[in-house]
Design an enzyme around this catalytic site. Structure first.
Site, short mmCIF file in Angstrom:
data_model
loop_
_atom_site.label_atom_id
_atom_site.label_comp_id
_atom_site.label_asym_id
_atom_site.label_seq_id
_atom_site.Cartn_x
_atom_site.Cartn_y
_atom_site.Cartn_z
N ALA A 147 0.82 -1.22 0.00
CA ALA A 147 0.00 0.00 0.00
C ALA A 147 0.85 1.27 0.00
O ALA A 147 0.30 2.37 -0.08
CB ALA A 147 -0.92 -0.01 1.22
N ARG B 194 6.75 -2.65 3.26
CA ARG B 194 7.99 -2.71 4.06
C ARG B 194 8.41 -1.34 4.58
O ARG B 194 9.09 -1.24 5.58
CB ARG B 194 9.12 -3.29 3.19
CG ARG B 194 8.95 -4.75 2.85
CD ARG B 194 9.87 -5.17 1.73
NE ARG B 194 9.63 -4.36 0.54
CZ ARG B 194 10.31 -4.45 -0.59
NH1 ARG B 194 11.29 -5.31 -0.69
NH2 ARG B 194 10.02 -3.68 -1.63
N ASN C 142 -1.71 -7.26 -3.61
CA ASN C 142 -1.15 -6.32 -4.59
C ASN C 142 0.38 -6.28 -4.58
O ASN C 142 0.99 -6.03 -5.61
CB ASN C 142 -1.73 -4.92 -4.30
CG ASN C 142 -0.98 -3.83 -5.02
OD1 ASN C 142 -1.10 -3.67 -6.24
ND2 ASN C 142 -0.18 -3.05 -4.28
N SER D 204 -1.42 -9.33 -14.07
CA SER D 204 -0.84 -8.41 -15.06
C SER D 204 -1.17 -8.93 -16.45
O SER D 204 -1.43 -10.13 -16.63
CB SER D 204 0.68 -8.36 -14.88
OG SER D 204 1.28 -7.68 -15.96
N TYR E 246 9.37 -12.62 -14.55
CA TYR E 246 8.23 -11.79 -14.11
C TYR E 246 6.94 -12.32 -14.73
O TYR E 246 5.93 -12.49 -14.02
CB TYR E 246 8.45 -10.31 -14.49
CG TYR E 246 7.27 -9.45 -14.09
CD1 TYR E 246 6.99 -9.22 -12.74
CD2 TYR E 246 6.42 -8.89 -15.04
CE1 TYR E 246 5.89 -8.44 -12.36
CE2 TYR E 246 5.32 -8.13 -14.67
CZ TYR E 246 5.06 -7.90 -13.32
OH TYR E 246 3.97 -7.16 -12.95
N PRO F 181 -3.60 -5.51 -15.08
CA PRO F 181 -3.34 -4.24 -15.78
C PRO F 181 -2.23 -4.35 -16.82
O PRO F 181 -1.33 -5.19 -16.71
CB PRO F 181 -2.88 -3.29 -14.66
CG PRO F 181 -3.07 -4.02 -13.36
CD PRO F 181 -3.06 -5.48 -13.71
N GLY F 182 -2.31 -3.47 -17.81
CA GLY F 182 -1.18 -3.21 -18.70
C GLY F 182 -0.31 -2.14 -18.06
O GLY F 182 -0.35 -1.96 -16.83
N GLU G 261 5.91 3.34 -9.43
CA GLU G 261 7.35 3.14 -9.18
C GLU G 261 7.84 1.81 -9.78
O GLU G 261 9.01 1.44 -9.64
CB GLU G 261 7.62 3.18 -7.67
CG GLU G 261 7.41 4.57 -7.09
CD GLU G 261 7.58 4.62 -5.57
OE1 GLU G 261 8.13 3.66 -4.99
OE2 GLU G 261 7.14 5.61 -4.98
P1 NDP Z 1 5.05 0.09 -7.11
O1 NDP Z 1 6.49 -0.25 -7.16
O2 NDP Z 1 4.65 1.51 -7.21
O3 NDP Z 1 4.39 -0.54 -5.79
C1 NDP Z 1 4.71 -1.83 -5.37
C2 NDP Z 1 4.25 -2.03 -3.94
O4 NDP Z 1 4.56 -3.37 -3.55
C3 NDP Z 1 4.93 -1.08 -2.98
O5 NDP Z 1 3.98 -0.59 -2.07
C4 NDP Z 1 5.93 -1.97 -2.25
O6 NDP Z 1 6.05 -1.52 -0.92
C5 NDP Z 1 5.23 -3.32 -2.31
N1 NDP Z 1 6.14 -4.43 -2.16
C6 NDP Z 1 7.15 -4.82 -2.98
N2 NDP Z 1 7.80 -5.86 -2.47
C7 NDP Z 1 7.21 -6.13 -1.27
C8 NDP Z 1 7.44 -7.08 -0.27
N3 NDP Z 1 8.42 -7.99 -0.35
N4 NDP Z 1 6.63 -7.09 0.82
C9 NDP Z 1 5.64 -6.20 0.92
N5 NDP Z 1 5.36 -5.26 0.01
C10 NDP Z 1 6.15 -5.24 -1.08
O7 NDP Z 1 4.37 -0.77 -8.29
P2 NDP Z 1 2.84 -0.97 -8.73
O8 NDP Z 1 1.93 -0.21 -7.87
O9 NDP Z 1 2.79 -0.75 -10.18
O10 NDP Z 1 2.69 -2.52 -8.47
C11 NDP Z 1 1.64 -3.09 -7.71
C12 NDP Z 1 1.25 -4.43 -8.31
O11 NDP Z 1 0.75 -4.22 -9.63
C13 NDP Z 1 2.40 -5.41 -8.46
O12 NDP Z 1 1.94 -6.70 -8.11
C14 NDP Z 1 2.73 -5.35 -9.96
O13 NDP Z 1 3.31 -6.54 -10.42
C15 NDP Z 1 1.34 -5.13 -10.52
N6 NDP Z 1 1.30 -4.57 -11.87
C16 NDP Z 1 1.89 -3.37 -12.16
C17 NDP Z 1 1.81 -2.86 -13.45
C18 NDP Z 1 2.49 -1.60 -13.85
O14 NDP Z 1 2.69 -1.40 -15.07
N7 NDP Z 1 2.85 -0.72 -12.92
C19 NDP Z 1 1.04 -3.56 -14.48
C20 NDP Z 1 0.49 -4.81 -14.08
C21 NDP Z 1 0.58 -5.27 -12.81
P3 NDP Z 1 7.39 -1.52 -0.05
O15 NDP Z 1 8.54 -1.25 -0.98
O16 NDP Z 1 7.15 -0.44 0.96
O17 NDP Z 1 7.43 -2.87 0.57
C1 8X3 Z 2 3.54 -4.86 -15.49
C2 8X3 Z 2 3.19 -4.64 -16.92
O1 8X3 Z 2 3.84 -5.22 -19.31
O2 8X3 Z 2 5.55 -4.23 -17.88
O3 8X3 Z 2 2.99 -6.04 -15.03
O4 8X3 Z 2 4.87 -6.49 -17.57
S1 8X3 Z 2 4.42 -5.19 -17.95
#
Ligand code: NDP
Ligand code: 8X3
Length: 253
Positions: free
Chosen positions: A12, A36, A88, A141, A154, A184-185, A190
């Site tokens: 979150a 974290r 998430n 994803s 991944y 999501p795409g 971050e």
């Molecule tokens: P961000 O990097 O912005 O957020 C990722 C979140 O995951 C952070 O809050 C981070 O928190 C947390 N996280 C990572 N590793 C851990 C861990 N070991 N334990 C607990 N929390 C963890 O990326 P997104 O918001 O884009 O990603 C969220 C989800 O969406 C992921 O599962 C990603 O694979 C998926 N996704 C993203 C896409 C994109 O293009 N952005 C597309 C499709 C899917 P902290 O570092 O504080 O632990």
């Molecule tokens: C994140 C989207 O296309 O970079 O899941 O893998 S992609």
């Protein structure tokens, strides 16, 4: 109706998880927020409580750790009846051909995206089964629907999420528990900065020449599936930028 429901969001502290926390706070949910980075959790908890007047409980949690299995021991009784779990937390680490891949990156992706989701689900779902009520929303994803060059591990982890999502729905159907995959795409969060180990230039390039999804767009989709009537389960939702047809075809300027 989301007001008063207990929603547990992993990851979150940033991106989609953060936007989802805000969206559910706007609608009056009670939030368990984890990640974290404690400083971010403290800051967002204070802000959300002040702005939306909802209850927030924060948990510093690394979902890679097997001790996540006993997470319920860290949650006060009044927070234990979790209505919605948003699995998430996740990441991509590195990008390149498998034969040149870094095994530490593989560990991190598998331990977070697959095992982390398993630990969380194993810990939270038994309570839902007992109450015969709940909703699990797994963040997959487009990389769990397709495989693209240099995304190997991944993509494999997100295919695993896709499969586990289906398994959960089959195994939980008799308990009235809903299970949804949000796939999501490209979303501008971050994510790419993490994937490219802090290289902001490389991360920026991923989102150049088109309008990517914003974290809020994905949060809207998560809120939509969660707010359907109890008898309606959206099994899967693929949410893409209009400019991205799939992992290969783009409309970039
Ligand atoms: P961000 O990097 O912005 O957020 C990722 C979140 O995951 C952070 O809050 C981070 O928190 C947390 N996280 C990572 N590793 C851990 C861990 N070991 N334990 C607990 N929390 C963890 O990326 P997104 O918001 O884009 O990603 C969220 C989800 O969406 C992921 O599962 C990603 O694979 C998926 N996704 C993203 C896409 C994109 O293009 N952005 C597309 C499709 C899917 P902290 O570092 O504080 O632990
Ligand atoms: C994140 C989207 O296309 O970079 O899941 O893998 S992609």
């Amino acid at each position: 109706m989301i007001k008063g429901k207990i929603v547990f969001i992993t990851g979150a502290t940033s991106g989609i998880g953060y936007a989802t926390a805000i969206k559910f706070a706007e609608e009056g949910a009670r939030l368990i927020l984890s990640g974290r980075r404690e400083d971010r959790l403290i800051k967002m908890s204070t802000e959300i409580k002040e702005k939306y007047h909802v209850d927030v409980f924060t948990l510093v949690l690394d979902v890679q750790k097997r001790s996540t299995l006993s997470i319920m021991d860290r949650i006060p009784t009044e927070w234990q009846q979790i209505d919605i779990l948003v699995n998430n937390a996740g990441l991509a680490a590195g990008m390149g051909p498998l034969h040149e891949g870094n095994p530490d990156d593989w560990d991190q992706m598998i331990d977070t995206n697959v095992k982390g989701l398993l630990w969380m689900s194993r810990a939270i779902i038994p309570g839902m089964v007992e109450r015969k009520q709940g909703h699990i929303i797994n963040i997959g994803s487009i990389a769990g629907k397709e495989t693209y060059a240099n995304g190997n591990v991944y993509c494999a982890t997100k295919h695993a999420v896709d499969s586990l999502n289906k398994a959960m729905r089959i195994e939980l159907v008799n308990y009235g528990i809903r299970v949804t995959l949000i796939a999501p795409g490209a979303a501008e969060t971050e994510f790419s900065e993490v994937r490219f180990k802090g290289n902001k230039e490389m991360a920026k390039k991923v989102y150049e020449g088109y309008m990517p999804l914003q974290a809020d767009d994905v949060a809207d989709a998560i809120y939509y599936v969660a707010s359907r009537p109890d008898h309606v389960c959206i099994n899967e939702m693929i949410v893409m930028p209009t400019a991205q047809a799939n992992t290969v075809h783009w409309n970039k300027r």
